[in-house]
Design a protein around this motif. Structure first.
Motif, short mmCIF file in Angstrom:
data_model
loop_
_atom_site.label_atom_id
_atom_site.label_comp_id
_atom_site.label_asym_id
_atom_site.label_seq_id
_atom_site.Cartn_x
_atom_site.Cartn_y
_atom_site.Cartn_z
N SER A 6 -5.15 -16.25 6.67
CA SER A 6 -5.58 -17.63 6.92
C SER A 6 -5.23 -18.57 5.77
N GLY A 7 -4.39 -18.10 4.86
CA GLY A 7 -3.97 -18.94 3.75
C GLY A 7 -4.74 -18.73 2.46
N GLY A 8 -5.64 -17.76 2.45
CA GLY A 8 -6.43 -17.49 1.25
C GLY A 8 -5.87 -16.35 0.43
N LEU A 9 -6.72 -15.77 -0.40
CA LEU A 9 -6.30 -14.71 -1.32
C LEU A 9 -7.01 -13.38 -1.07
N GLN A 10 -7.94 -13.34 -0.13
CA GLN A 10 -8.73 -12.13 0.08
C GLN A 10 -8.04 -11.13 1.00
N ARG A 11 -8.07 -9.90 0.55
CA ARG A 11 -7.61 -8.77 1.33
C ARG A 11 -8.67 -7.69 1.13
N THR A 12 -8.70 -6.70 1.97
CA THR A 12 -9.64 -5.62 1.75
C THR A 12 -8.90 -4.35 1.34
N ILE A 13 -9.61 -3.55 0.60
CA ILE A 13 -9.13 -2.22 0.23
C ILE A 13 -10.35 -1.31 0.32
N ASP A 14 -10.25 -0.30 1.15
CA ASP A 14 -11.38 0.59 1.39
C ASP A 14 -12.64 -0.19 1.77
N ASP A 15 -12.49 -1.20 2.60
CA ASP A 15 -13.58 -2.06 3.07
C ASP A 15 -14.26 -2.85 1.96
N MET A 16 -13.55 -3.06 0.85
CA MET A 16 -14.07 -3.86 -0.25
C MET A 16 -13.14 -5.06 -0.46
N VAL A 17 -13.68 -6.11 -1.07
CA VAL A 17 -12.93 -7.35 -1.31
C VAL A 17 -11.94 -7.17 -2.45
N PHE A 18 -10.71 -7.63 -2.22
CA PHE A 18 -9.68 -7.64 -3.25
C PHE A 18 -8.99 -9.00 -3.21
N PHE A 19 -8.70 -9.57 -4.38
CA PHE A 19 -8.02 -10.86 -4.45
C PHE A 19 -6.56 -10.63 -4.81
N GLU A 20 -5.67 -11.08 -3.94
CA GLU A 20 -4.24 -10.88 -4.14
C GLU A 20 -3.64 -11.92 -5.08
N GLU A 21 -2.78 -11.46 -5.96
CA GLU A 21 -2.02 -12.38 -6.80
C GLU A 21 -0.85 -12.95 -6.00
N TYR A 22 -0.28 -12.13 -5.15
CA TYR A 22 0.83 -12.54 -4.29
C TYR A 22 0.38 -12.38 -2.84
N PRO A 23 -0.21 -13.41 -2.24
CA PRO A 23 -0.79 -13.29 -0.90
C PRO A 23 0.25 -13.33 0.23
N VAL A 24 0.87 -12.23 0.49
CA VAL A 24 1.85 -12.12 1.56
C VAL A 24 1.14 -11.57 2.80
N PRO A 25 1.13 -12.30 3.91
CA PRO A 25 0.45 -11.80 5.11
C PRO A 25 0.99 -10.44 5.55
N HIS A 26 0.09 -9.58 5.97
CA HIS A 26 0.39 -8.26 6.52
C HIS A 26 1.04 -7.31 5.53
N LYS A 27 1.03 -7.65 4.24
CA LYS A 27 1.63 -6.76 3.25
C LYS A 27 0.92 -6.95 1.91
N GLY A 28 0.00 -6.08 1.60
CA GLY A 28 -0.70 -6.19 0.33
C GLY A 28 0.09 -5.59 -0.80
N THR A 29 -0.07 -6.16 -1.98
CA THR A 29 0.56 -5.61 -3.18
C THR A 29 -0.49 -5.06 -4.14
N TYR A 30 -1.67 -5.65 -4.16
CA TYR A 30 -2.78 -5.19 -4.99
C TYR A 30 -2.41 -5.15 -6.48
N VAL A 31 -2.00 -6.30 -7.01
CA VAL A 31 -1.64 -6.43 -8.42
C VAL A 31 -2.93 -6.45 -9.24
N LEU A 32 -2.99 -5.58 -10.25
CA LEU A 32 -4.22 -5.40 -11.01
C LEU A 32 -4.63 -6.62 -11.82
N ASN A 33 -3.76 -7.15 -12.66
CA ASN A 33 -4.19 -8.23 -13.55
C ASN A 33 -4.60 -9.49 -12.79
#
Length: 162
Positions: free
Chosen positions: A39-66
């Protein structure tokens, strides 16, 4: 990462100048963290928990740590002046604590940049960044997973942890 750094800057400006506009802008900036990437935001889930994406690409998470850690620290900084944000900061920090070991490269003292894609060992600068962010999150949250990982990653770099 940019969103987290922006929120941190706005909170620091509010604390320095006591201008409500900075605090209002920081509160508005939090909303995009909890908006789904699709929806244009930064939230993705990982193991049903909230994760904020540094690179918010729809349908493809990267899960960048910093990028994630900067955003969680920003939530804690905002929580210092807005108590209702504290539970959001805590829930987000719990995500990091739960997945942090996934960023460790087995058999080494190195961290990886992201969870998706080829395993990229970070360079010395990023390693120090990961360590410092983990120390900050330990100080904010008290979650021992952060200090444990900071210590592990600092071992090979001989970086002193405050």
């Amino acid at each position: 990462m940019a969103q987290g750094c922006s929120i941190s800057l706005l909170i620091r400006a509010f604390n320095l100048f006591h201008d409500q506009r900075y605090l209002d802008a920081a509160c508005r900036a939090v909303a995009v963290l909890f908006e789904p990437v699709e929806s244009g935001g930064l939230q993705r889930t990982i193991d049903d928990m909230v994760f904020f994406e540094e690179y918010p690409v729809p349908h493809k998470g990267t899960y960048v740590l910093n990028g994630f850690l900067y955003s969680v620290i920003a939530l804690y900084e905002l929580a210092s002046v807005h108590q209702h944000i504290k539970s959001l900061a805590y829930q987000s920090a719990k995500t990091g604590a739960a997945i942090l070991e996934r960023y460790a490269i087995p058999g080494t003292f190195y961290s990886r940049y992201a969870l998706v894609g080829p395993v990229r060992m970070v360079n010395r600068r990023y390693q120090r960044t990961h360590i410092r962010l983990c120390v900050l999150l330990f100080l904010h949250s008290g979650m021992r997973e952060y200090i444990r990982m900071a210590y592990h990653w600092s071992h090979s770099w001989r970086i002193l942890i405050p």
